[in-house]
Design an enzyme around this catalytic site. Sequence first.
Site, PDB file in Angstrom:
ATOM      1  N   LYS A 253       0.859  -1.194   0.000  1.00  0.00           N
ATOM      2  CA  LYS A 253       0.000   0.000   0.000  1.00  0.00           C
ATOM      3  C   LYS A 253       0.885   1.230   0.000  1.00  0.00           C
ATOM      4  O   LYS A 253       1.647   1.460   0.943  1.00  0.00           O
ATOM      5  CB  LYS A 253      -0.926   0.002   1.222  1.00  0.00           C
ATOM      6  N   ARG A 258      -3.367   9.021  -5.692  1.00  0.00           N
ATOM      7  CA  ARG A 258      -4.075   8.041  -6.511  1.00  0.00           C
ATOM      8  C   ARG A 258      -4.268   8.641  -7.904  1.00  0.00           C
ATOM      9  O   ARG A 258      -4.699   9.788  -8.026  1.00  0.00           O
ATOM     10  CB  ARG A 258      -5.428   7.716  -5.884  1.00  0.00           C
ATOM     11  N   ARG A 273      -8.161  10.793  -6.686  1.00  0.00           N
ATOM     12  CA  ARG A 273      -9.149  10.012  -5.937  1.00  0.00           C
ATOM     13  C   ARG A 273     -10.454  10.780  -5.830  1.00  0.00           C
ATOM     14  O   ARG A 273     -11.534  10.222  -5.811  1.00  0.00           O
ATOM     15  CB  ARG A 273      -8.595   9.750  -4.539  1.00  0.00           C
ATOM     16  N   PHE A 343      -2.175  -0.562 -10.156  1.00  0.00           N
ATOM     17  CA  PHE A 343      -2.812  -1.704  -9.493  1.00  0.00           C
ATOM     18  C   PHE A 343      -4.129  -2.155 -10.115  1.00  0.00           C
ATOM     19  O   PHE A 343      -4.698  -3.151  -9.691  1.00  0.00           O
ATOM     20  CB  PHE A 343      -2.949  -1.492  -7.981  1.00  0.00           C
ATOM     21  N   ARG A 418     -17.082   0.845  -1.134  1.00  0.00           N
ATOM     22  CA  ARG A 418     -16.102   0.291  -0.200  1.00  0.00           C
ATOM     23  C   ARG A 418     -16.565  -1.114   0.140  1.00  0.00           C
ATOM     24  O   ARG A 418     -17.604  -1.276   0.773  1.00  0.00           O
ATOM     25  CB  ARG A 418     -16.048   1.173   1.056  1.00  0.00           C
ATOM     26  N   LYS A 424      -7.716  -3.236   3.532  1.00  0.00           N
ATOM     27  CA  LYS A 424      -6.443  -2.579   3.821  1.00  0.00           C
ATOM     28  C   LYS A 424      -6.038  -2.844   5.266  1.00  0.00           C
ATOM     29  O   LYS A 424      -6.883  -3.040   6.137  1.00  0.00           O
ATOM     30  CB  LYS A 424      -6.532  -1.081   3.553  1.00  0.00           C
TER      31      LYS A 424
HETATM   32  P1  ATP Z   1      -6.511   6.029   3.176  1.00  0.00           P
HETATM   33  O1  ATP Z   1      -6.636   7.227   4.057  1.00  0.00           O
HETATM   34  O2  ATP Z   1      -6.196   4.767   3.901  1.00  0.00           O
HETATM   35  O3  ATP Z   1      -5.690   6.226   1.955  1.00  0.00           O
HETATM   36  P2  ATP Z   1      -8.810   6.247   1.572  1.00  0.00           P
HETATM   37  O4  ATP Z   1     -10.169   6.392   2.111  1.00  0.00           O
HETATM   38  O5  ATP Z   1      -8.179   7.374   0.841  1.00  0.00           O
HETATM   39  O6  ATP Z   1      -7.934   5.749   2.759  1.00  0.00           O
HETATM   40  P3  ATP Z   1      -8.982   3.540   1.063  1.00  0.00           P
HETATM   41  O7  ATP Z   1      -9.836   2.887   0.075  1.00  0.00           O
HETATM   42  O8  ATP Z   1      -9.407   3.443   2.448  1.00  0.00           O
HETATM   43  O9  ATP Z   1      -8.806   5.017   0.605  1.00  0.00           O
HETATM   44  O10 ATP Z   1      -7.519   2.979   0.947  1.00  0.00           O
HETATM   45  C1  ATP Z   1      -7.070   2.677  -0.302  1.00  0.00           C
HETATM   46  C2  ATP Z   1      -6.215   3.780  -0.833  1.00  0.00           C
HETATM   47  O11 ATP Z   1      -4.877   3.341  -0.818  1.00  0.00           O
HETATM   48  C3  ATP Z   1      -6.554   4.019  -2.280  1.00  0.00           C
HETATM   49  O12 ATP Z   1      -7.372   5.163  -2.363  1.00  0.00           O
HETATM   50  C4  ATP Z   1      -5.235   4.221  -2.969  1.00  0.00           C
HETATM   51  O13 ATP Z   1      -5.028   5.599  -3.179  1.00  0.00           O
HETATM   52  C5  ATP Z   1      -4.198   3.728  -1.997  1.00  0.00           C
HETATM   53  N1  ATP Z   1      -3.413   2.584  -2.452  1.00  0.00           N
HETATM   54  C6  ATP Z   1      -2.076   2.469  -2.314  1.00  0.00           C
HETATM   55  N2  ATP Z   1      -1.629   1.309  -2.779  1.00  0.00           N
HETATM   56  C7  ATP Z   1      -2.706   0.630  -3.247  1.00  0.00           C
HETATM   57  C8  ATP Z   1      -2.886  -0.639  -3.855  1.00  0.00           C
HETATM   58  N3  ATP Z   1      -1.868  -1.458  -4.075  1.00  0.00           N
HETATM   59  N4  ATP Z   1      -4.144  -0.999  -4.195  1.00  0.00           N
HETATM   60  C9  ATP Z   1      -5.195  -0.181  -3.968  1.00  0.00           C
HETATM   61  N5  ATP Z   1      -5.082   1.032  -3.399  1.00  0.00           N
HETATM   62  C10 ATP Z   1      -3.850   1.442  -3.041  1.00  0.00           C
END
Ligand code: ATP
Length: 588
Positions: A253, A258, A273, A343, A418, A424
């Site tokens: 991760k 993103r 994102r 990814f 989600r 994660k």
């Molecule tokens: P966080 O604050 O943990 O980033 P978030 O709400 O922005 O949370 P989540 O879906 O909870 O997003 O966590 C996934 C995030 O992690 C994705 O939005 C992406 O930007 C990031 N990410 C990093 N590496 C990866 C991966 N290998 N696969 C998917 N997402 C990844």
Amino acid sequence: MKFEELTEYFDKLEKVSSRLTMIDILTELLKKISPDEIAKTIYISQGVLAPPFMNLKLGIADKIIEDAIANSINIPKQQIEQIYRKTGDLGLAAKQILEERSKLQTINKNEYSILDIYKIMIKISSTSGKGSKDIKIKLFSNLISSSTPREVKYIIRYALGQLRLGFGDYTILEALSVVSTGNRQFKLELEHAYNICSDLGYVGEILYKKGINAIKNMQVTLFKPIRPALAEREVTFHQIIERMKGKCAVEQKYDGFRCQIHKKNNIVKIFSRNLDETTHMFPDIVKEVINSINENEIIFEGEAIAFNEVTQEFLPFQETIQRKRVYNIIDKIKEVPLHLFAFDLMYLNGVTYLNVEYEKRREILEKILKNSKLISPSKRIITGSENELETFFEESIENGLEGIVAKNLKSNYTAGARKFTWIKMKRSYKGELSDSLDLVIIGYFLGKGSRAEFKFGGLLCAVYNKKNDMFETISKIGTGFNEKEMIKFQSLLDRIKLKNKPVRVDSVIVPDFWVEPKYVITVRADEITKSPTHTCGKKDNIGYALRFPRLVSSEEKIIRNDKNAEDATTTEEIIEMFKQQKLSKISE
Ligand code: ATP
């Protein structure tokens, strides 16, 4: 429809206090809108010119509007400023002045249609360059002189980005479903269509012009971003393997930006994102996509992170964030080189891949990227073993990464949702919840005692309940702010103050000021507890609250600009985290 009639509905919407009545009024309004008007009506009602990815922002400053009012009504600017300061609402101030005037003289009104107003607002917003300020003032004052007082109130609020009718995307989708079918039956289809194009106006237009079947068959479109898939969380390796029912992919991760990348021949666009277009931030990645990917049409996704290609080391987030800029990007590319860890694959040469299994999507993605240097597939293992999972997780942390994302090998790409198809897991801090929470600010308190010099004294924060499209309170945060943060909150929140509780907020606590649910902050806490004072996940008058909440911020990041209010942690997640917390206490 005439714009005046639309503002009649806005007046009604402004007064309602229940979400169901709001949907009824919205439905009544949308029934009267023609297919050519629907997209623009939706944008105006949302207070925008276009969806975020189109980068078409309402660029009209307070000062320009004050000048325009002064010109068209012929009163001194100071007088307007005075009323503005008192009411905090320039739209209302102008309406009041105009109403006084129209008692004395009849004024010629233009009877603008919704489309007329939209066109003029586009023209004003897109005027730029030398002399543009004067042109904007002139266009705006013409508009004020030929509109009714009520129209002026809403035109000004719209121009300032202060329309705040209080409904979110899902409320509009629900109303659209009722308009087209008489009930909420097609909400899911409409939601899916929205998830793959991120453009509510476009969804409305397709529905009105081509019907519900066209919505059901809607395909991914290049250069319209797909709403991103999101990950659930678990706190033990055992639970991850259990949820995945055995073998799964486990990816590193990366904590960077993103990037959803769309390519058609030599045209490349990148979306964040949050669905903003961020192409300008990544000329290096754009170049690499064009040079190294042979496919004519593709949509794929990855995380761009500062990376030293020589030592193969990841750089901390503070380095990566330096690439978030508008100027001197070329210099920064050398200083802070990025690497894109791809990814997912969503679309390829006319074919949508959202419903293709993860493992197949990944296999094709790996082939496509084989000639790239700056872009590579995310590092991963496939395992069903808790021990291997743990070792991979520890390795990722040692390499300076955030943790891992486990992925179900057979899953679809769950646009805009989600789900447990992605799980994660981040490094956990002893004595704390293993993950931070993203909360929406819905109100604030005034400072007392030593803080009296600041008007700001603390925040009332909420999570998002997606099921009923409401914001439910979970925490007051009153301590731990430094001076800089207090000043920042005070100035940001002052601008979005509201007189009454927003319709989509459910709260027992009454703060000194309500604010529009807009800003998201990251918060850590020790524990989730049950509490009668908060409405998050409320059952028999007992909800969930946070124990010892504290703001997580850095120089660069006080507000999470990459998240909208609806992207905050959800009630469902809190309930799930509460259960997990109980389990991990048992296993300790
Ligand atoms: P966080 O604050 O943990 O980033 P978030 O709400 O922005 O949370 P989540 O879906 O909870 O997003 O966590 C996934 C995030 O992690 C994705 O939005 C992406 O930007 C990031 N990410 C990093 N590496 C990866 C991966 N290998 N696969 C998917 N997402 C990844």
